[in-house]
Design a protein around this motif. Structure first.
Motif, PDB file in Angstrom:
ATOM      1  N   ARG A  81       0.665  -1.239   0.143  1.00 22.30           N
ATOM      2  CA  ARG A  81       0.016  -0.072   0.054  1.00 22.30           C
ATOM      3  C   ARG A  81       0.899   1.260  -0.015  1.00 22.30           C
ATOM      4  O   ARG A  81       1.744   1.412   0.765  1.00 22.30           O
ATOM      5  CB  ARG A  81      -1.024   0.040   0.982  1.00 22.30           C
ATOM      6  CG  ARG A  81      -1.871  -0.991   1.456  1.00 22.30           C
ATOM      7  CD  ARG A  81      -2.829  -1.196   0.292  1.00 22.30           C
ATOM      8  NE  ARG A  81      -3.823  -2.191   0.321  1.00 22.30           N
ATOM      9  CZ  ARG A  81      -3.712  -3.194  -0.326  1.00 22.30           C
ATOM     10  NH1 ARG A  81      -2.799  -3.737  -1.205  1.00 22.30           N
ATOM     11  NH2 ARG A  81      -5.018  -4.060  -0.191  1.00 22.30           N
ATOM     12  N   PRO A  82       0.643   2.128  -0.972  1.00 18.00           N
ATOM     13  CA  PRO A  82       1.473   3.553  -1.090  1.00 18.00           C
ATOM     14  C   PRO A  82       1.341   4.185   0.186  1.00 18.00           C
ATOM     15  O   PRO A  82       0.289   4.179   1.163  1.00 18.00           O
ATOM     16  CB  PRO A  82       0.975   4.108  -2.166  1.00 18.00           C
ATOM     17  CG  PRO A  82       0.272   2.995  -3.010  1.00 18.00           C
ATOM     18  CD  PRO A  82      -0.358   2.059  -2.098  1.00 18.00           C
ATOM     19  N   VAL A  83       2.046   4.844   0.628  1.00 20.65           N
ATOM     20  CA  VAL A  83       2.339   5.935   1.727  1.00 20.65           C
ATOM     21  C   VAL A  83       2.776   7.196   1.246  1.00 20.65           C
ATOM     22  O   VAL A  83       3.702   7.598   0.382  1.00 20.65           O
ATOM     23  CB  VAL A  83       3.500   5.411   2.717  1.00 20.65           C
ATOM     24  CG1 VAL A  83       3.647   6.369   3.789  1.00 20.65           C
ATOM     25  CG2 VAL A  83       3.147   3.889   3.270  1.00 20.65           C
ATOM     26  N   VAL A  84       2.084   7.960   1.957  1.00 17.13           N
ATOM     27  CA  VAL A  84       2.135   9.568   1.731  1.00 17.13           C
ATOM     28  C   VAL A  84       2.387  10.174   3.049  1.00 17.13           C
ATOM     29  O   VAL A  84       1.346  10.221   4.136  1.00 17.13           O
ATOM     30  CB  VAL A  84       0.797  10.422   1.098  1.00 17.13           C
ATOM     31  CG1 VAL A  84       1.062  11.807   1.149  1.00 17.13           C
ATOM     32  CG2 VAL A  84       0.755   9.764  -0.126  1.00 17.13           C
ATOM     33  N   GLU A  98       7.897   7.074  -5.759  1.00 18.04           N
ATOM     34  CA  GLU A  98       7.126   5.892  -6.517  1.00 18.04           C
ATOM     35  C   GLU A  98       6.736   4.971  -5.177  1.00 18.04           C
ATOM     36  O   GLU A  98       7.678   4.266  -4.448  1.00 18.04           O
ATOM     37  CB  GLU A  98       7.745   5.122  -7.225  1.00 18.04           C
ATOM     38  CG  GLU A  98       7.745   5.446  -8.806  1.00 18.04           C
ATOM     39  CD  GLU A  98       8.290   4.567  -9.836  1.00 18.04           C
ATOM     40  OE1 GLU A  98       8.020   3.450  -9.602  1.00 18.04           O
ATOM     41  OE2 GLU A  98       8.812   4.989 -10.646  1.00 18.04           O
ATOM     42  N   GLY A  99       5.385   4.863  -4.538  1.00 20.69           N
ATOM     43  CA  GLY A  99       5.142   4.039  -3.567  1.00 20.69           C
ATOM     44  C   GLY A  99       5.291   4.808  -2.194  1.00 20.69           C
ATOM     45  O   GLY A  99       4.468   4.479  -1.274  1.00 20.69           O
ATOM     46  N   LEU A 100       6.254   5.646  -2.203  1.00 25.35           N
ATOM     47  CA  LEU A 100       6.544   6.313  -0.958  1.00 25.35           C
ATOM     48  C   LEU A 100       6.573   7.759  -1.345  1.00 25.35           C
ATOM     49  O   LEU A 100       7.462   8.094  -1.967  1.00 25.35           O
ATOM     50  CB  LEU A 100       7.597   5.854  -0.372  1.00 25.35           C
ATOM     51  CG  LEU A 100       8.004   6.518   1.045  1.00 25.35           C
ATOM     52  CD1 LEU A 100       6.973   6.533   1.891  1.00 25.35           C
ATOM     53  CD2 LEU A 100       9.389   5.953   1.607  1.00 25.35           C
ATOM     54  N   PHE A 101       5.934   8.603  -0.676  1.00 27.31           N
ATOM     55  CA  PHE A 101       6.103  10.157  -0.842  1.00 27.31           C
ATOM     56  C   PHE A 101       6.187  10.952   0.459  1.00 27.31           C
ATOM     57  O   PHE A 101       5.324  10.624   1.297  1.00 27.31           O
ATOM     58  CB  PHE A 101       4.710  10.614  -1.603  1.00 27.31           C
ATOM     59  CG  PHE A 101       4.280   9.780  -3.171  1.00 27.31           C
ATOM     60  CD1 PHE A 101       4.941  10.778  -4.057  1.00 27.31           C
ATOM     61  CD2 PHE A 101       3.876   8.551  -2.978  1.00 27.31           C
ATOM     62  CE1 PHE A 101       4.742   9.995  -5.279  1.00 27.31           C
ATOM     63  CE2 PHE A 101       3.735   7.971  -4.348  1.00 27.31           C
ATOM     64  CZ  PHE A 101       4.120   8.642  -5.597  1.00 27.31           C
ATOM     65  N   ALA A 126       5.741  -0.747  -6.327  1.00 30.52           N
ATOM     66  CA  ALA A 126       7.035   0.134  -5.494  1.00 30.52           C
ATOM     67  C   ALA A 126       7.102   0.171  -4.125  1.00 30.52           C
ATOM     68  O   ALA A 126       7.836  -0.091  -3.429  1.00 30.52           O
ATOM     69  CB  ALA A 126       6.828   1.512  -6.287  1.00 30.52           C
ATOM     70  N   ALA A 127       5.769   0.268  -3.333  1.00 34.62           N
ATOM     71  CA  ALA A 127       5.415   0.348  -1.912  1.00 34.62           C
ATOM     72  C   ALA A 127       6.267  -1.166  -1.542  1.00 34.62           C
ATOM     73  O   ALA A 127       6.793  -1.246  -0.501  1.00 34.62           O
ATOM     74  CB  ALA A 127       4.089   0.414  -1.767  1.00 34.62           C
ATOM     75  N   ARG A 128       5.655  -2.311  -2.025  1.00 33.58           N
ATOM     76  CA  ARG A 128       6.015  -3.442  -1.522  1.00 33.58           C
ATOM     77  C   ARG A 128       7.717  -3.905  -1.679  1.00 33.58           C
ATOM     78  O   ARG A 128       8.282  -4.195  -0.843  1.00 33.58           O
ATOM     79  CB  ARG A 128       5.221  -4.631  -2.328  1.00 33.58           C
ATOM     80  CG  ARG A 128       5.696  -6.119  -1.885  1.00 33.58           C
ATOM     81  CD  ARG A 128       5.459  -6.350  -0.387  1.00 33.58           C
ATOM     82  NE  ARG A 128       6.123  -7.788  -0.179  1.00 33.58           N
ATOM     83  CZ  ARG A 128       5.805  -8.413   0.689  1.00 33.58           C
ATOM     84  NH1 ARG A 128       4.933  -7.812   1.803  1.00 33.58           N
ATOM     85  NH2 ARG A 128       6.447  -9.576   0.766  1.00 33.58           N
ATOM     86  N   SER A 129       8.043  -3.316  -2.996  1.00 32.98           N
ATOM     87  CA  SER A 129       9.413  -3.266  -3.304  1.00 32.98           C
ATOM     88  C   SER A 129      10.411  -2.452  -2.103  1.00 32.98           C
ATOM     89  O   SER A 129      11.543  -3.115  -1.696  1.00 32.98           O
ATOM     90  CB  SER A 129       9.879  -2.602  -4.785  1.00 32.98           C
ATOM     91  OG  SER A 129      11.316  -2.761  -5.044  1.00 32.98           O
ATOM     92  N   ILE A 130      10.026  -1.299  -1.762  1.00 34.92           N
ATOM     93  CA  ILE A 130      10.597  -0.496  -0.413  1.00 34.92           C
ATOM     94  C   ILE A 130      10.801  -1.242   0.487  1.00 34.92           C
ATOM     95  O   ILE A 130      11.716  -1.382   1.281  1.00 34.92           O
ATOM     96  CB  ILE A 130       9.979   0.766  -0.478  1.00 34.92           C
ATOM     97  CG1 ILE A 130      10.200   1.682  -1.738  1.00 34.92           C
ATOM     98  CG2 ILE A 130      10.576   1.601   0.861  1.00 34.92           C
ATOM     99  CD1 ILE A 130       9.115   2.769  -1.634  1.00 34.92           C
TER     100      ILE A 130
END
Length: 161
Positions: A81-84, A98-101, A126-130
């Motif tokens: 899940r992306p994070v801002v 990407e994925g994290l902002f 991208a979130a999972r990859s981070i």
């Protein structure tokens, strides 16, 4: 929340007056206490069924550029899940964009949400990859071991060297 199309939800404990005030500004509110007592059930499910995470940091972490990053944010990333999140300087060690902002203004937060919405599957990956690269146990241990001095003889803990 009023400046974007999808709903925003806060999980927290507030009295009815505060809940109503938050709802007037466009926030959804769900009680957090019961969820927080069940980390392998309701809490995990809440994260995994959320679209993304939005975090505002404590003022001292923002002003001091402490690099603070929420463990909940790490859980969101691990769930794809992306994070801002408000910028505390964590971008010095974590990749953003990407994925994290990271954001410092409302406009940057809105831009981040719109960027995620423009290609949600890519930002989930991208979130999972981070999370895998930065928080997965074997990756963390490998980095720690790589930073150990290579030619130091082993010593007992507490023994003079």
């Amino acid at each position: 929340p009023r400046r974007l199309t999808q709903p925003f939800q806060l999980a927290l404990q507030v009295d009815d007056d505060d809940r109503k005030r938050l709802e007037q500004w466009g926030w959804g509110v769900v009680p957090a206490l019961e969820m927080s007592l069940d980390v392998f059930g309701r809490y995990q499910t809440y994260i995994q069924t959320s679209r993304a995470e939005f975090t505002v940091a404590k003022d001292q972490n923002v002003r001091l550029r402490s690099g603070w990053f929420s463990e909940r944010d790490a859980c969101y990333l691990a769930s794809g899940r992306p994070v801002v999140t408000q910028d505390t300087g964590f971008g010095a060690t974590l990749p953003t964009g990407e994925g994290l902002f990271a954001f410092t203004t409302i406009e940057e937060a809105i831009d981040a949400v719109e960027t995620i919405n423009s290609d949600y599957p890519r930002h989930r990956r991208a979130a999972r990859s981070i999370a895998e690269a930065k928080f997965e146990a074997t990756a963390v241990v490998a980095r720690l071991l790589a930073e150990l001095p290579q030619n130091s003889p082993p010593s007992e803990i507490g023994a003079p060297s």
